[in-house]
Design an enzyme around this catalytic site. Structure first.
Site, mmCIF file in Angstrom:
data_model
loop_
_atom_site.group_PDB
_atom_site.id
_atom_site.type_symbol
_atom_site.label_atom_id
_atom_site.label_comp_id
_atom_site.label_asym_id
_atom_site.label_seq_id
_atom_site.Cartn_x
_atom_site.Cartn_y
_atom_site.Cartn_z
ATOM 1 C CB CYS A 290 3.006 7.747 2.841
ATOM 2 S SG CYS A 290 3.595 6.310 4.171
ATOM 3 C CD GLU B 258 -2.923 -1.210 2.302
ATOM 4 O OE1 GLU B 258 -4.085 -1.953 2.080
ATOM 5 O OE2 GLU B 258 -2.684 -0.631 3.374
ATOM 6 C CB CYS C 258 6.419 -1.852 15.830
ATOM 7 S SG CYS C 258 8.132 -1.430 15.305
ATOM 8 C CB CYS D 187 2.878 -1.227 13.455
ATOM 9 S SG CYS D 187 3.159 -0.849 11.492
ATOM 10 C CB CYS E 122 0.590 6.887 11.420
ATOM 11 S SG CYS E 122 2.112 7.671 10.686
#
Length: 347
Positions: free
Chosen positions: A107, A94, A118, A121, A339
């Site tokens: 991005c 993506e 993490c 995420c 994010c």
């Protein structure tokens, strides 16, 4: 067979020139093809209109252009666009176009899945399938530039490597992609408009410093206390804050470039006064900026956005210590483009 053909974008300009000489043609044909591939972002040999049909057929017999395809596109109510990008082998990553009043930012992803773990995420929950090739990273930027021109009437102005994957775990390909993006023979973008965001791989940060890269560095930090950081980012056990700090000191000594820290404040995890004090101490060895990022839940309740009081405590204490701080409100949340939310839900 297509599978036995070489990806032409893996060749340098010199190798393309050599190919044509071996085929009894003029070396400058290599220059023409190279321009079509990188400056004009051609996705097929038929697009190369200043080259004879015979020559295009010869290219088609030997090579393939493994270009990406935007498989689906979602538009957010705030103008953010998320692309599901299909790669030549059917895998999907993506990328996101983030518009603001005076600029548009791409991005981009650097891996299919992620090498790191993490816990906050969504991408980290996908296993790393493979690294992206330089041309696959380049193609994401080209696609977003087209969307920026089409939907926002302006060319792409900035690039952040904050999509899927850890860029420094795909170091060579990321640098080759940036080289093509910034080259006058590619997209001609300024390296100062590119930010590579890393969770912190000390050895590779030093390597970047030694290679005198011109782009900017951001570090996904989230805690300056080892015990806390290891809980939310388990790889911190292998790359502890002491090693990260030493690498960043080396980076600053070599480049004199300010370091940006990406930092999410979570309720009950890093929202105490001592968390801010540790961050202030960590920031002091070099000029730095802290981006406090609004958190976007990915499903379960382990990670929750901290209170406004906690956020204000961070802002006030950082500013009192002359550390630049900004609060980044997330965009594209309604399409899972914010994010930490990139997770190929469409797959």
């Amino acid at each position: 067979m297509k599978d036995s053909k070489k990806d032409i974008r893996a060749l340098t300009k010199e190798q393309l020139r050599d190919f044509f000489v071996k085929e009894g043609d003029k070396a400058f044909r290599g220059n023409q093809v190279y321009e079509w591939l990188w400056s004009k972002s051609a996705h097929s040999f038929d697009e190369m209109t200043n080259i004879s049909k015979e020559t295009r057929d010869k290219l088609d017999a030997h090579f393939v252009i493994n270009h990406i395809e935007v498989d689906s596109m979602q538009k957010s109510s705030d103008g953010t666009i998320k692309n599901a990008v299909k790669l030549h082998d059917g895998l999907v990553v993506e990328s996101v176009l983030i518009p603001t009043e005076n600029r548009t930012t791409a991005c981009v992803s650097s891996q299919v899945g992620c090498s790191l773990d993490c816990k906050f995420c969504a991408t980290a929950r996908l296993k790393r399938m493979r690294n992206l090739n330089p041309d696959e990273i380049f193609d994401q930027v080209v696609a977003i530039d087209k969307e920026s021109r089409l939907y926002h009437n302006k060319p792409l102005s900035n690039i952040v490597f904050m999509g899927m994957g850890e860029p420094l775990m795909n170091y060579n390909n990321v640098l080759k992609a940036i080289d093509k993006i910034t080259s006058p023979e590619g997209l001609g973008m300024s390296p100062k408009r590119i930010v590579v965001s890393t969770s912190g791989v000390p050895k590779m940060i030093k390597k970047m410093a030694d290679e005198e890269v011109k782009f900017k560095l951001a570090v996904s930090l989230h805690s300056a206390i080892d015990e806390v950081r290891s809980k939310i980012m388990p790889f911190n056990e292998n790359f502890p804050l002491k090693d990260l700090r030493e690498a960043l000191e080396y980076w600053y000594a070599k480049t004199k470039n300010r370091i940006t820290y990406e930092y999410v404040v979570w309720r009950g995890i890093n929202d105490r006064k001592k968390d801010v004090e540790a961050l202030i101490d960590f920031c002091k060895f070099a000029p730095s900026k802290v981006n406090l990022i609004e958190y976007n839940p990915i499903d379960d309740g382990e990670f929750q956005q901290a209170s406004e009081e906690a956020l204000n405590m961070y802002i006030n204490m950082l500013e009192a210590n002359n550390i630049t701080v900004t609060v980044r409100r997330s965009r594209g949340k309604d399409i899972d483009a914010a994010c930490g939310q990139l997770a190929n839900k469409n797959q």
